[in-house]
Enzyme design. Structure first.
Site, PDB file in Angstrom:
ATOM      1  N   GLY A 103      30.353 -60.034  64.021  1.00 32.81           N
ATOM      2  CA  GLY A 103      29.825 -60.134  65.184  1.00 32.81           C
ATOM      3  C   GLY A 103      28.366 -59.898  65.237  1.00 32.81           C
TER       4      GLY A 103
ATOM      5  N   HIS B 215      19.094 -55.982  60.077  1.00 38.86           N
ATOM      6  CA  HIS B 215      18.956 -54.754  60.615  1.00 38.86           C
ATOM      7  C   HIS B 215      20.009 -53.926  60.193  1.00 38.86           C
ATOM      8  CE1 HIS B 215      20.889 -57.308  63.461  1.00 38.86           C
ATOM      9  NE2 HIS B 215      21.672 -56.410  64.028  1.00 38.86           N
TER      10      HIS B 215
END
Ligand code: 5GP
Ligand code: ZN
Length: 114
Positions: A93, A100
């Site tokens: 997802g 990040h």
């Protein structure tokens, strides 16, 4: 990168609550926190995901973890525990294609993750 949301946050074109910044790394609070502490730690250089990492990225990737360690202490989740998460690709997802590290802490977590 022009159309990247996190690049826009780096360029201060989109506001964010910044937790840490230096010339190579930015950390800011997630807009939809999944715990009392939820900080995103990103390189200022646009790297879409772990898939694109190269030998020359070793230093910046190391920095993300060292800064995560400092932030965990600053936000007082180092003693009870915290989770570092990097979603990578469709099955996880990953919504923003700018690498990040999620630093999530301040609550009890389950394993395996969803
Ligand atoms: P991913 O699913 O790609 O691993 O995580 C992306 C994260 O970025 C999500 O946790 C989401 O809440 C966060 N996010 C998305 N848009 C924004 C935004 O505009 N500002 C901030 N601070 N976080 C965002
Ligand atoms: Zn970007």
């Amino acid at each position: 990168m022009k159309e990247c949301l996190f690049c826009k946050i780096i360029e201060k074109k989109i506001p964010a609550k910044i937790a840490y910044e230096d010339d190579k790394v930015l950390a800011f609070h997630d807009i939809s926190p999944q715990g009392p502490v939820h900080i995103l730690i990103i390189p200022k250089v646009h790297i879409p995901s772990v898939n694109e990492l190269q030998d020359s990225d070793k230093e910046i990737i190391g920095s993300l973890f060292v800064i995560a360690s400092k932030l965990a202490k600053e936000y007082k989740v180092d003693q009870k525990g915290f989770r570092l998460v990097i979603n990578n690709g469709l099955d996880t997802g990953q919504a923003v294609a700018h690498l990040h590290v999620h630093l999530i802490g301040g609550r009890l977590m389950q394993w395996p993750p969803g």
